[in-house]
Design an enzyme around this catalytic site. Sequence first.
Site, PDB file in Angstrom:
ATOM      1  CD1 TRP B 102     -12.413 -14.800  13.694  1.00  0.00           C
ATOM      2  CD2 TRP B 102     -10.548 -14.478  14.601  1.00  0.00           C
ATOM      3  NE1 TRP B 102     -12.749 -14.228  14.895  1.00  0.00           N
ATOM      4  CE2 TRP B 102     -11.220 -14.005  15.447  1.00  0.00           C
ATOM      5  CE3 TRP B 102      -9.132 -14.553  14.991  1.00  0.00           C
ATOM      6  CZ2 TRP B 102     -11.190 -13.602  16.669  1.00  0.00           C
ATOM      7  CZ3 TRP B 102      -9.017 -13.948  16.375  1.00  0.00           C
ATOM      8  CH2 TRP B 102      -9.982 -13.542  17.125  1.00  0.00           C
ATOM      9  CG  ASP B 171     -10.308 -21.002  12.415  1.00  0.00           C
ATOM     10  OD1 ASP B 171     -10.893 -21.776  13.210  1.00  0.00           O
ATOM     11  OD2 ASP B 171      -9.851 -19.752  12.548  1.00  0.00           O
ATOM     12  CE  LYS B 195     -14.724 -18.787  18.623  1.00  0.00           C
ATOM     13  NZ  LYS B 195     -14.845 -17.440  19.547  1.00  0.00           N
TER      14      LYS B 195
HETATM   15  C1  PLP Z   1     -12.817 -18.432  13.638  1.00  0.00           C
HETATM   16  C2  PLP Z   1     -11.970 -18.026  14.503  1.00  0.00           C
HETATM   17  N1  PLP Z   1     -10.667 -18.462  14.683  1.00  0.00           N
HETATM   18  C3  PLP Z   1      -9.823 -18.103  15.389  1.00  0.00           C
HETATM   19  C4  PLP Z   1     -10.042 -17.540  16.823  1.00  0.00           C
HETATM   20  C5  PLP Z   1      -9.133 -17.284  17.726  1.00  0.00           C
HETATM   21  O1  PLP Z   1      -9.375 -18.391  18.621  1.00  0.00           O
HETATM   22  P1  PLP Z   1      -8.352 -18.228  20.017  1.00  0.00           P
HETATM   23  O2  PLP Z   1      -8.719 -17.141  21.055  1.00  0.00           O
HETATM   24  O3  PLP Z   1      -8.657 -19.705  20.619  1.00  0.00           O
HETATM   25  O4  PLP Z   1      -7.163 -18.278  19.837  1.00  0.00           O
HETATM   26  C6  PLP Z   1     -11.637 -17.079  16.666  1.00  0.00           C
HETATM   27  C7  PLP Z   1     -11.865 -16.661  18.120  1.00  0.00           C
HETATM   28  O5  PLP Z   1     -12.977 -15.985  18.359  1.00  0.00           O
HETATM   29  C8  PLP Z   1     -12.361 -17.214  15.880  1.00  0.00           C
HETATM   30  O6  PLP Z   1     -13.821 -16.877  16.059  1.00  0.00           O
HETATM   31 MG    MG Z   2     -14.331 -13.047  11.045  1.00  0.00          MG
HETATM   32 MG    MG Z   3     -12.972 -13.381  20.514  1.00  0.00          MG
END
Ligand code: PLP
Ligand code: MG
Ligand code: MG
Lengths: 360, 360
Positions: B102, B171, B195
């Site tokens: 991420w 994030d 989540k």
């Molecule tokens: C830490 C983190 N950041 C970003 C995301 C992406 O999120 P989204 O699907 O809402 O764009 C996720 C999705 O699992 C995540 O766990």
């Molecule tokens: Mg990760």
């Molecule tokens: Mg996911």
Amino acid sequence: MKRAYNFNAGPSALPLSVLERAQRELLDFQGTGMSVMELSHRSKEYDAVHNNAKQLLKELMNIPDTYDVVFLQGGASLQFSMVPMNLLGNEQIGNYVLTGSWSEKALKEAKKVGKTHVAASTKETNYTRIPATEDIQLSEQAAYLHITSNNTIFGTQWHEFPDLTVDLVADMSSDILSREVNVEQFALIYAGAQKNLGPSGVTVVILRNDLLERIPDNLPTMLDYRTYTTSNSLYNTPPTFAIYMLSLVLEWVKEQGGVKAVEQRNKEKAAVIYEAIDKSNGFYLPHAEKESRSLMNVTFNLPNDEVAKKFLGAAKERGFVGLAGHRSVGGCRASIYNAVPYEACEALAQFMDEFRKRNV
Amino acid sequence: MKRAYNFNAGPSALPLSVLERAQRELLDFQGTGMSVMELSHRSKEYDAVHNNAKQLLKELMNIPDTYDVVFLQGGASLQFSMVPMNLLGNEQIGNYVLTGSWSEKALKEAKKVGKTHVAASTKETNYTRIPATEDIQLSEQAAYLHITSNNTIFGTQWHEFPDLTVDLVADMSSDILSREVNVEQFALIYAGAQKNLGPSGVTVVILRNDLLERIPDNLPTMLDYRTYTTSNSLYNTPPTFAIYMLSLVLEWVKEQGGVKAVEQRNKEKAAVIYEAIDKSNGFYLPHAEKESRSLMNVTFNLPNDEVAKKFLGAAKERGFVGLAGHRSVGGCRASIYNAVPYEACEALAQFMDEFRKRNV
Ligand SMILES: Cc1ncc(COP(=O)(O)O)c(C=O)c1O
Ligand SMILES: [Mg+2]
Ligand SMILES: [Mg+2]
Ligand SMILES: Cc1ncc(COP(=O)(O)O)c(C=O)c1O
Ligand SMILES: [Mg+2]
Ligand SMILES: [Mg+2]
């Protein structure tokens, strides 16, 4: 439980049977021991919901295989930016027809992205009508012509789409699926779901496949239509519950007999309210010119602000919800999207008659 | 109805009492005769829901008045772009710590917007740990330092945040509200709801007010944080049902005793599963180094692919859902967000013990 007569402009009424089904399934989706909201967007159970929504829309709107259907977030307002970011080339001009506040907003966002041209506008008569095709003057190098198929705030609607040698892009937020349209007349159609398709939180885009070749590289991933077409709208987490509700609403439309049957009922619903206006001898003043009237948003005023206020107060007491006009224009508006039953429209028309008799 | 043991990584388990309340209220929200999905986003009833969600988050996270809380769409993935679009000035450099997939994606989007710098990375050891503060090397002209507070895929988590003279952006998608944090350590926090906060379809951003002064003019309206701060996140139609669910989840956290109490339970939940790993004599191989272990996503492997496959099959049969590792890393992952009950974690740990004994 008494259901309200819901004339909200969006979010708006949903079919009762759809809500009942969502309620029944809310704790345990198809024996999974989970709510549909708790399913992974990568699970086979959710995948079936997702693909069912897409498939049903294709079927109901008769969308050819040369088009794709994608689900996004951000509302129609984000499409105001995504359309020019994806489709307006450097040497090109985005053409816009102005028929109300939403087209103005679409234009405003396009101006931030590239060159634009107002191909027609009915602003000088306060957006009481849709321009004639002859009045549309395209620029050179037109990337596309953008129209708002139904003007939610002013209560006007295109009843025939301009047939010009340019890619037509339509904001159909407030009339998608309310009447038969020939998708092939359009290069791209977009709509926030919260009027005819479901709850707020998901935006539907229908786009012709060849448009993808025009998209510049290096757009933010989430703003590039290719992100959605190449991943079946599953690049990141989609708004799963909103898409589930969309699938239920689409099944409902199918049960109703499809778009043709729904269109027929919509005509009857609108007719009974417009009749209350037309026979009122000018007590109810329609905003839209007759040929441009919307079947989705019936807009009208009353002799003066005081009577209008009284009307809205009395309507509210009777259980009619959402009849105040948009804050930018005032007056009254009855939004009668697909899920608003005929009986609600009939009840409103009757109330309008009674109120007029008591207040002329 | 039997509830599944839901270890999905997101969308994920919701509190049963929240789902039950949503179900009860689904057809008639507070005697309005409408579903909460059918309310206008301009109605006083919806306004109360919206403001309640905002207020509860402020209260639970102890957010000072020098910060604002806004609700957006597009998921955390759209924030990967919005953060640099809003905060990365022309002469500045966006600093990123890479601790997993991420953060890599966040960096990738920032590169499209402006200059970037990798201030630290644990990629060379396959993201098994969080770097030490000493290992973070900021660039000149750092606009901000971006971190991923919990790495959903690799199962690592920051247990102490770097205290540097730079605006920290986090994030927190996969650990917001799971533990006490001092919001004042951050300039901006963002999180997709799916989540710990609710269903997918709404993204929460907490940002320090002075950041607004840095935002360049002429951003697309929907991508400018000021659009949300100046309209109370009501510039266009918000995802009303997702925000309603968020408000219910926040009320539930409050009933649980707030974030402190939830954090305590999360520690106990994680402990019971990590114990099953640690006493397994290497049968279960944890991905994360001990000091970097996540309390939200427990990642581990088994002696070989065949045993791992057998484990996942047997787990599925026993009603455990979502234990396969992310497709990009394989192995197993138990996501144990706030709404996953202690009993589910205990049942998993027991199952892990049994499976190990049968398969060593
Ligand atoms: C830490 C983190 N950041 C970003 C995301 C992406 O999120 P989204 O699907 O809402 O764009 C996720 C999705 O699992 C995540 O766990
Ligand atoms: Mg990760
Ligand atoms: Mg996911
Ligand atoms: C025709 C039209 N376009 C765009 C919008 C804006 O939609 P959203 O709130 O989903 O951004 C609306 C909302 O009412 C609309 O009626
Ligand atoms: Mg509106
Ligand atoms: Mg309009």
